[in-house]
Design an enzyme around this catalytic site. Structure first.
Site, PDB file in Angstrom:
ATOM      1  N   LYS A   1       8.702 -42.080   4.697  1.00 47.86           N
ATOM      2  CA  LYS A   1       9.178 -42.351   3.303  1.00 47.86           C
ATOM      3  C   LYS A   1      10.727 -42.467   3.248  1.00 47.86           C
ATOM      4  O   LYS A   1      11.131 -43.591   2.683  1.00 47.86           O
ATOM      5  CB  LYS A   1       8.894 -41.260   2.160  1.00 47.86           C
ATOM      6  CG  LYS A   1       7.170 -41.383   1.858  1.00 47.86           C
ATOM      7  CD  LYS A   1       6.758 -40.103   1.152  1.00 47.86           C
ATOM      8  CE  LYS A   1       5.344 -40.138   1.169  1.00 47.86           C
ATOM      9  NZ  LYS A   1       4.554 -39.267   0.425  1.00 47.86           N
TER      10      LYS A   1
ATOM     11  N   GLN B   1       6.365 -33.722  -1.918  1.00 47.36           N
ATOM     12  CA  GLN B   1       5.067 -33.899  -0.913  1.00 47.36           C
ATOM     13  C   GLN B   1       4.146 -32.737  -1.156  1.00 47.36           C
ATOM     14  O   GLN B   1       4.798 -31.585  -0.745  1.00 47.36           O
ATOM     15  CB  GLN B   1       5.651 -33.916   0.517  1.00 47.36           C
ATOM     16  CG  GLN B   1       4.783 -34.117   1.540  1.00 47.36           C
ATOM     17  CD  GLN B   1       4.217 -35.803   1.442  1.00 47.36           C
ATOM     18  OE1 GLN B   1       5.067 -36.776   0.945  1.00 47.36           O
ATOM     19  NE2 GLN B   1       3.002 -35.992   1.921  1.00 47.36           N
TER      20      GLN B   1
ATOM     21  N   ASP C   1       5.263 -41.038  -8.028  1.00 53.70           N
ATOM     22  CA  ASP C   1       3.843 -40.480  -7.451  1.00 53.70           C
ATOM     23  C   ASP C   1       2.666 -40.925  -8.464  1.00 53.70           C
ATOM     24  O   ASP C   1       1.623 -41.151  -8.323  1.00 53.70           O
ATOM     25  CB  ASP C   1       3.456 -39.280  -7.030  1.00 53.70           C
ATOM     26  CG  ASP C   1       3.832 -38.972  -5.552  1.00 53.70           C
ATOM     27  OD1 ASP C   1       3.594 -39.759  -4.639  1.00 53.70           O
ATOM     28  OD2 ASP C   1       4.395 -37.933  -5.131  1.00 53.70           O
TER      29      ASP C   1
HETATM   30  N1  GUN Z   1       0.372 -35.973  -0.144  1.00 56.96           N
HETATM   31  C1  GUN Z   1      -0.734 -36.821   0.364  1.00 56.96           C
HETATM   32  N2  GUN Z   1      -0.702 -38.142  -0.371  1.00 56.96           N
HETATM   33  C2  GUN Z   1       0.424 -37.789  -0.861  1.00 56.96           C
HETATM   34  C3  GUN Z   1       1.335 -38.624  -2.081  1.00 56.96           C
HETATM   35  O1  GUN Z   1       0.941 -39.825  -1.997  1.00 56.96           O
HETATM   36  N3  GUN Z   1       2.225 -38.015  -2.442  1.00 56.96           N
HETATM   37  C4  GUN Z   1       2.747 -36.938  -2.277  1.00 56.96           C
HETATM   38  N4  GUN Z   1       3.765 -36.343  -3.172  1.00 56.96           N
HETATM   39  N5  GUN Z   1       1.899 -36.032  -1.762  1.00 56.96           N
HETATM   40  C5  GUN Z   1       1.023 -36.546  -0.867  1.00 56.96           C
END
Ligand code: GUN
Length: 283
Positions: free
Chosen positions: A51, A95, A118
């Site tokens: 990311k 996350q 998200d």
């Molecule tokens: N963990 C697995 N997929 C995601 C996601 O798309 N966003 C976040 N914040 N955590 C995750």
């Protein structure tokens, strides 16, 4: 069978985000994403690194907060509130999963909805349900882009989603429904699963079990999207779909890696750009 190239489609999305970001920079707007990771989950570490890398590619600033496993819920809430009030931060990504002593919902509910890139906050989930939204959840939005890239029209098609998580399964079903798909959500308690999946024109697997979708579960000519990210016995990354067998039947299929994964990150960049525009009153 044609392979759906998530790397190529995600590169297109990121290129268009980078182009729009360049225009924002000319107006003195610097887009920033805060990425918060708690603990030492190795998969989360890889995702967070990817990311941050994507932020650099499109010209965003990224601010990483790597907190120890023993961070308390209160400490994490304090950090999120600080990021809510920080004008250089347009998007906040915490996350998941979080360590079990932290209530994920309490954290998600603390993020300002306008910084919730998200789209996990209940307010944004509600917007998605209604079909009136600024942010789409990254993985389902990425899957829609991949389906569009095949030229498939979702309207009237039998769409089957395997998995009902808040992150993928449920919002995935909503997005397919918004495009007039006939949508079935299936899960671990579904009876006669293969009967249902083998009627799917579009099959989205988000189960979290390597090789779960076998060839007998796939309709001849189906579009098969594999959201799975599993490690097999040899530690190799693999999806939920038995790729070698299912690609004989699918018209289009995503590989793992190189399918949905890169799209999730590209859509996160798109959401972060959208957040920055909204926060600066730009349409
Ligand atoms: N963990 C697995 N997929 C995601 C996601 O798309 N966003 C976040 N914040 N955590 C995750």
């Amino acid at each position: 069978m044609k392979l759906i190239d998530g790397k190529a489609v995600s590169a297109d999305v990121k290129a268009s985000v980078a182009q729009e970001n360049a225009k924002l920079r000319e107006q003195g707007i610097n887009v920033g994403l805060a990425v918060v990771i708690v603990g030492n989950n190795p998969a989360s570490r890889v995702y967070v690194n990817n990311k941050k890398k994507a932020c650099a590619e499109v010209g965003f600033e990224s601010f990483e907060y790597a907190l120890p496993e023993e961070t308390t819920q209160e400490e994490l809430i304090t950090l999120v509130k600080k990021l809510n009030d920080d004008r250089s931060v347009n998007g906040i990504l915490v996350q998941l999963p979080l360590p079990s002593h932290i209530d994920e919902n309490a954290i998600i509910n603390t993020i300002f909805p306008e910084k919730d890139v998200d789209a996990f906050h209940p307010e944004n989930v509600g917007h998605i349900m209604i079909g009136d939204y600024a942010f789409l959840p990254c993985t389902p939005a990425g899957v829609m882009e991949l389906i569009h890239s095949t030229g498939t029209d979702v309207c009237g098609k039998n769409c089957v989603v395997i998995g009902r998580s808040n992150i993928v399964g449920k919002p995935m079903a909503m997005l397919l429904l918004h495009e007039h798909g006939t949508v079935t959500i299936t899960h671990s308690r579904t009876k006669n699963l293969a009967d249902i999946t083998s009627k799917a024109d579009i099959l989205v697997a988000a189960v979290g079990k390597a090789g779960f979708v076998t060839a007998d579960m796939v309709k001849e000519g189906a579009v098969v999207i594999d959201v799975g990210m599993n490690r097999n016995a040899e530690g190799k990354l693999c999806g939920d779909v038995d790729f070698a067998a299912c690609c004989e039947k699918a018209s289009y299929i995503t590989p793992v890696p190189g399918g949905v994964g890169p799209m999730t990150i590209a859509m996160l960049m798109k959401n972060t750009l959208t957040a920055a525009k909204l926060q600066n009153g730009i349409k």
